[in-house]
Motif scaffolding. Structure first.
Motif, PDB file in Angstrom:
ATOM      1  N   GLU A   1       0.825  -1.221   0.000  1.00  0.00           N
ATOM      2  CA  GLU A   1       0.000   0.000   0.000  1.00  0.00           C
ATOM      3  C   GLU A   1       0.858   1.271   0.000  1.00  0.00           C
ATOM      4  O   GLU A   1       0.422   2.309  -0.481  1.00  0.00           O
ATOM      5  CB  GLU A   1      -0.934   0.009   1.224  1.00  0.00           C
ATOM      6  N   LYS A   2       2.110   1.123   0.523  1.00  0.00           N
ATOM      7  CA  LYS A   2       3.009   2.279   0.485  1.00  0.00           C
ATOM      8  C   LYS A   2       3.833   2.277  -0.796  1.00  0.00           C
ATOM      9  O   LYS A   2       4.790   3.045  -0.917  1.00  0.00           O
ATOM     10  CB  LYS A   2       3.938   2.278   1.706  1.00  0.00           C
ATOM     11  N   GLY A   3       3.484   1.380  -1.716  1.00  0.00           N
ATOM     12  CA  GLY A   3       4.140   1.367  -3.028  1.00  0.00           C
ATOM     13  C   GLY A   3       5.656   1.298  -2.952  1.00  0.00           C
ATOM     14  O   GLY A   3       6.346   1.945  -3.739  1.00  0.00           O
ATOM     15  N   GLY A   4       6.165   0.523  -2.003  1.00  0.00           N
ATOM     16  CA  GLY A   4       7.623   0.369  -1.914  1.00  0.00           C
ATOM     17  C   GLY A   4       8.309   1.456  -1.095  1.00  0.00           C
ATOM     18  O   GLY A   4       9.514   1.382  -0.871  1.00  0.00           O
ATOM     19  N   TYR A   5       7.573   2.441  -0.658  1.00  0.00           N
ATOM     20  CA  TYR A   5       8.177   3.491   0.179  1.00  0.00           C
ATOM     21  C   TYR A   5       8.081   3.103   1.649  1.00  0.00           C
ATOM     22  O   TYR A   5       7.247   2.288   2.035  1.00  0.00           O
ATOM     23  CB  TYR A   5       7.461   4.827  -0.048  1.00  0.00           C
ATOM     24  N   GLU A   6       8.926   3.762   2.450  1.00  0.00           N
ATOM     25  CA  GLU A   6       8.920   3.441   3.875  1.00  0.00           C
ATOM     26  C   GLU A   6       7.744   4.066   4.617  1.00  0.00           C
ATOM     27  O   GLU A   6       7.271   3.555   5.619  1.00  0.00           O
ATOM     28  CB  GLU A   6      10.217   3.951   4.504  1.00  0.00           C
ATOM     29  N   HIS A   7       7.332   5.220   4.157  1.00  0.00           N
ATOM     30  CA  HIS A   7       6.246   5.944   4.831  1.00  0.00           C
ATOM     31  C   HIS A   7       5.287   6.517   3.803  1.00  0.00           C
ATOM     32  O   HIS A   7       5.687   6.831   2.685  1.00  0.00           O
ATOM     33  CB  HIS A   7       6.817   7.108   5.654  1.00  0.00           C
ATOM     34  N   PHE A   8       4.046   6.705   4.235  1.00  0.00           N
ATOM     35  CA  PHE A   8       3.078   7.362   3.351  1.00  0.00           C
ATOM     36  C   PHE A   8       3.536   8.763   2.976  1.00  0.00           C
ATOM     37  O   PHE A   8       3.376   9.198   1.844  1.00  0.00           O
ATOM     38  CB  PHE A   8       1.696   7.432   4.016  1.00  0.00           C
ATOM     39  N   MET A   9       4.131   9.465   3.956  1.00  0.00           N
ATOM     40  CA  MET A   9       4.546  10.832   3.647  1.00  0.00           C
ATOM     41  C   MET A   9       5.556  10.852   2.501  1.00  0.00           C
ATOM     42  O   MET A   9       5.471  11.679   1.591  1.00  0.00           O
ATOM     43  CB  MET A   9       5.136  11.510   4.885  1.00  0.00           C
ATOM     44  N   GLN A  10       6.499   9.895   2.560  1.00  0.00           N
ATOM     45  CA  GLN A  10       7.512   9.838   1.501  1.00  0.00           C
ATOM     46  C   GLN A  10       6.852   9.513   0.154  1.00  0.00           C
ATOM     47  O   GLN A  10       7.134  10.149  -0.858  1.00  0.00           O
ATOM     48  CB  GLN A  10       8.530   8.753   1.870  1.00  0.00           C
ATOM     49  N   LYS A  11       5.942   8.554   0.181  1.00  0.00           N
ATOM     50  CA  LYS A  11       5.219   8.195  -1.050  1.00  0.00           C
ATOM     51  C   LYS A  11       4.478   9.411  -1.604  1.00  0.00           C
ATOM     52  O   LYS A  11       4.513   9.704  -2.791  1.00  0.00           O
ATOM     53  CB  LYS A  11       4.238   7.069  -0.728  1.00  0.00           C
ATOM     54  N   GLU A  12       3.840  10.146  -0.701  1.00  0.00           N
ATOM     55  CA  GLU A  12       3.016  11.276  -1.148  1.00  0.00           C
ATOM     56  C   GLU A  12       3.869  12.441  -1.653  1.00  0.00           C
ATOM     57  O   GLU A  12       3.469  13.155  -2.568  1.00  0.00           O
ATOM     58  CB  GLU A  12       2.051  11.663  -0.017  1.00  0.00           C
ATOM     59  N   ILE A  13       5.053  12.604  -1.065  1.00  0.00           N
ATOM     60  CA  ILE A  13       5.973  13.627  -1.599  1.00  0.00           C
ATOM     61  C   ILE A  13       6.397  13.217  -3.014  1.00  0.00           C
ATOM     62  O   ILE A  13       6.375  14.011  -3.947  1.00  0.00           O
ATOM     63  CB  ILE A  13       7.221  13.778  -0.697  1.00  0.00           C
ATOM     64  N   MET A  14       6.763  11.939  -3.138  1.00  0.00           N
ATOM     65  CA  MET A  14       7.308  11.457  -4.413  1.00  0.00           C
ATOM     66  C   MET A  14       6.257  11.385  -5.508  1.00  0.00           C
ATOM     67  O   MET A  14       6.579  11.421  -6.690  1.00  0.00           O
ATOM     68  CB  MET A  14       7.966  10.082  -4.208  1.00  0.00           C
ATOM     69  N   GLU A  15       4.989  11.214  -5.122  1.00  0.00           N
ATOM     70  CA  GLU A  15       3.977  11.101  -6.177  1.00  0.00           C
ATOM     71  C   GLU A  15       3.387  12.455  -6.586  1.00  0.00           C
ATOM     72  O   GLU A  15       2.433  12.502  -7.359  1.00  0.00           O
ATOM     73  CB  GLU A  15       2.890  10.076  -5.812  1.00  0.00           C
ATOM     74  N   GLN A  16       4.012  13.540  -6.134  1.00  0.00           N
ATOM     75  CA  GLN A  16       3.467  14.854  -6.509  1.00  0.00           C
ATOM     76  C   GLN A  16       3.422  15.115  -8.023  1.00  0.00           C
ATOM     77  O   GLN A  16       2.447  15.699  -8.492  1.00  0.00           O
ATOM     78  CB  GLN A  16       4.213  15.982  -5.776  1.00  0.00           C
ATOM     79  N   PRO A  17       4.427  14.662  -8.790  1.00  0.00           N
ATOM     80  CA  PRO A  17       4.284  14.904 -10.232  1.00  0.00           C
ATOM     81  C   PRO A  17       2.989  14.305 -10.796  1.00  0.00           C
ATOM     82  O   PRO A  17       2.274  14.974 -11.544  1.00  0.00           O
ATOM     83  CB  PRO A  17       5.524  14.228 -10.832  1.00  0.00           C
ATOM     84  N   THR A  18       2.673  13.071 -10.394  1.00  0.00           N
ATOM     85  CA  THR A  18       1.440  12.474 -10.938  1.00  0.00           C
ATOM     86  C   THR A  18       0.198  13.084 -10.299  1.00  0.00           C
ATOM     87  O   THR A  18      -0.816  13.256 -10.962  1.00  0.00           O
ATOM     88  CB  THR A  18       1.409  10.936 -10.772  1.00  0.00           C
ATOM     89  N   ALA A  19       0.293  13.442  -9.022  1.00  0.00           N
ATOM     90  CA  ALA A  19      -0.872  14.075  -8.385  1.00  0.00           C
ATOM     91  C   ALA A  19      -1.195  15.395  -9.101  1.00  0.00           C
ATOM     92  O   ALA A  19      -2.369  15.720  -9.324  1.00  0.00           O
ATOM     93  CB  ALA A  19      -0.588  14.326  -6.905  1.00  0.00           C
ATOM     94  N   LEU A  20      -0.161  16.124  -9.492  1.00  0.00           N
ATOM     95  CA  LEU A  20      -0.397  17.394 -10.197  1.00  0.00           C
ATOM     96  C   LEU A  20      -0.928  17.141 -11.602  1.00  0.00           C
ATOM     97  O   LEU A  20      -1.803  17.864 -12.084  1.00  0.00           O
ATOM     98  CB  LEU A  20       0.892  18.227 -10.231  1.00  0.00           C
ATOM     99  N   GLU A  21      -0.420  16.091 -12.242  1.00  0.00           N
ATOM    100  CA  GLU A  21      -0.979  15.741 -13.561  1.00  0.00           C
ATOM    101  C   GLU A  21      -2.457  15.395 -13.416  1.00  0.00           C
ATOM    102  O   GLU A  21      -3.286  15.828 -14.221  1.00  0.00           O
ATOM    103  CB  GLU A  21      -0.215  14.549 -14.170  1.00  0.00           C
ATOM    104  N   ASP A  22      -2.776  14.631 -12.379  1.00  0.00           N
ATOM    105  CA  ASP A  22      -4.181  14.258 -12.170  1.00  0.00           C
ATOM    106  C   ASP A  22      -5.040  15.489 -11.880  1.00  0.00           C
ATOM    107  O   ASP A  22      -6.183  15.579 -12.330  1.00  0.00           O
ATOM    108  CB  ASP A  22      -4.301  13.246 -11.014  1.00  0.00           C
ATOM    109  N   ALA A  23      -4.479  16.420 -11.100  1.00  0.00           N
ATOM    110  CA  ALA A  23      -5.244  17.628 -10.767  1.00  0.00           C
ATOM    111  C   ALA A  23      -5.516  18.463 -12.022  1.00  0.00           C
ATOM    112  O   ALA A  23      -6.503  19.200 -12.081  1.00  0.00           O
ATOM    113  CB  ALA A  23      -4.489  18.454  -9.724  1.00  0.00           C
ATOM    114  N   MET A  24      -4.649  18.361 -13.005  1.00  0.00           N
ATOM    115  CA  MET A  24      -4.803  19.189 -14.222  1.00  0.00           C
ATOM    116  C   MET A  24      -5.480  18.445 -15.376  1.00  0.00           C
ATOM    117  O   MET A  24      -5.816  19.056 -16.388  1.00  0.00           O
ATOM    118  CB  MET A  24      -3.429  19.682 -14.690  1.00  0.00           C
ATOM    119  N   ARG A  25      -5.649  17.125 -15.204  1.00  0.00           N
ATOM    120  CA  ARG A  25      -6.167  16.324 -16.317  1.00  0.00           C
ATOM    121  C   ARG A  25      -7.552  16.817 -16.757  1.00  0.00           C
ATOM    122  O   ARG A  25      -8.458  16.972 -15.943  1.00  0.00           O
ATOM    123  CB  ARG A  25      -6.227  14.841 -15.929  1.00  0.00           C
ATOM    124  N   GLY A  26      -7.675  17.078 -18.059  1.00  0.00           N
ATOM    125  CA  GLY A  26      -8.953  17.544 -18.611  1.00  0.00           C
ATOM    126  C   GLY A  26      -9.272  18.983 -18.249  1.00  0.00           C
ATOM    127  O   GLY A  26     -10.307  19.516 -18.640  1.00  0.00           O
TER     128      GLY A  26
END
Ligand code: F6R
Length: 365
Positions: A1-26
């Protein structure tokens, strides 16, 4: 669930590029030079005609609200006031015809922010929401709004929700300004700059290793100061909040030029000072502040632009981020601050995903 990261916070920092793409999609359509915000479609004319926008939020969402103030005033030239949601509703706020209240809440459940929504509605003023959690109370009770689409944020310390909030606020500000205060060419430039942000966040994240090494030096500090100006003043506040909430190190954020009015008294060789010193309209002034800190033996960490070597002599560490238009720089500048807090907290043995005394959503007032 943490996608290979040690902490959710680290995962969430690292997934910001895709989170921003998702926020802008369409929504951000550079090929057509368009921004489409379906959730605000019916209210956009009222928002564009507003005499004043009041943004209410708490914590990190309040910091993105401050960036929103700069964005909306800069692009749309509509006056903005930013309120702590908890103060707003207890002040018996004066709302008038032509005011629009905008609330920002990742969880959509923060009690004080919800109370701000209800206060706006009690006074018959339109209330818009920016939320991440779909179907949350604030999302349901506001008249209209925009979802972040950043994906679930589990770590208590907000990271990707902050950057997604800022990008949504940029879209709103530009939409308000389109064909009014912005020319077609300026609008098109801004839309292209928005679309290029996820890749620049990706590049910024590559400094992770460098920041981890730096964290190893600064982990023993007991105080930190964060300074920034203009669009990056709120980022200084956010950097300080990230550090204190997960590492329990005392940290304060200030607008850089306010340093002379008090905080400068704190500076000695044990005081790390993090400056956001980008080559923008405030650069020269910020550099004088860095000189003042360096002259008092403060240990300066500067965040500046790629290719800028001018600060190397003055500073202990210089972190370089990609260039972008000034209004989007908070999205890049905040990333090294998130990583710095994360690594310091991990090294100090703190529970970064569940810091003591904190809850992910604060449903009591
Ligand atoms: C900081 C943090 C809190 C929240 C605040 C508002 O990292 O997570 O300061 O930002 O409690 O929460 P939301 O945005 O859910 O209303």
């Amino acid at each position: 669930e943490k996608g290979g990261y040690e902490h959710f916070m680290q995962k969430e920092i690292m997934e910001q590029p895709t989170a921003l793409e998702d926020a802008m999609r369409g929504r951000v359509l550079p090929d057509d030079n368009k921004i489409v915000l379906g959730g605000l479609h019916d209210v956009m004319d009222d928002l564009r005609d507003a005499d004043r926008v009041i943004i209410a939020a708490c914590g990190t969402s309040w910091h993105s609200a401050l960036v929103g103030e700069y964005l909306i005033e800069h692009f749309a030239r509509t006056p903005v006031e930013v309120e702590y949601a908890s103060e707003f509703r207890y002040r018996n706020p004066i709302l008038r015809d032509g005011d629009v209240v905008l609330v920002i809440s990742q969880s959509g459940e923060t009690a004080d922010t919800l109370a701000a929504v209800r206060e706006a509605q009690r006074q018959g003023v339109m209330c818009l929401g920016i939320c991440n959690v779909v179907g949350s109370t604030i999302a349901r009770e506001t008249d209209a709004g925009v979802y972040l689409h950043a994906g679930p944020e589990i770590g208590v310390a907000s990271t990707k929700a902050f950057t997604a909030q800022v990008i949504v606020l940029a879209m709103i500000a530009l939409k308000m300004a389109e064909d009014r205060t912005l020319s077609h060419a300026e609008f098109a430039d801004a839309v292209h700059a928005l679309a290029s942000i996820p890749d620049k966040v990706r590049t910024t994240l590559e400094m992770d290793g460098q920041i981890e090494k730096m964290a190893n030096i600064y982990r023993y500090s007991s105080n930190f100061l964060y300074l920034g100006r203009g669009f990056n003043f709120p980022v200084a506040l956010e950097g300080a909040l990230k550090l204190k909430e997960i590492s329990y190190i005392h940290a304060e954020g200030y607008p850089a030029a306010e340093m002379k009015h008090g905080p400068i008294a704190l500076i000695d060789r044990f005081m790390p000072v993090v400056f956001i010193a980008l080559k923008d309209s405030t650069y020269d002034k910020v550099v004088s502040n860095i000189e003042e800190v360096a002259a008092r033996d403060g240990s300066v960490i500067a965040i500046t632009d790629e290719g800028n070597g001018e600060l190397d002599e003055l500073c202990e560490y210089v972190l370089r981020i990609p260039q972008t238009q000034e209004f989007l720089s908070p999205l890049l500048a905040v990333v090294p601050l998130q990583l710095l807090s994360y690594h310091i907290a991990v090294m100090r043995g703190c529970d970064v995903d569940q810091p003591r005394n904190l809850a992910k959503s604060v449903t009591v007032e």
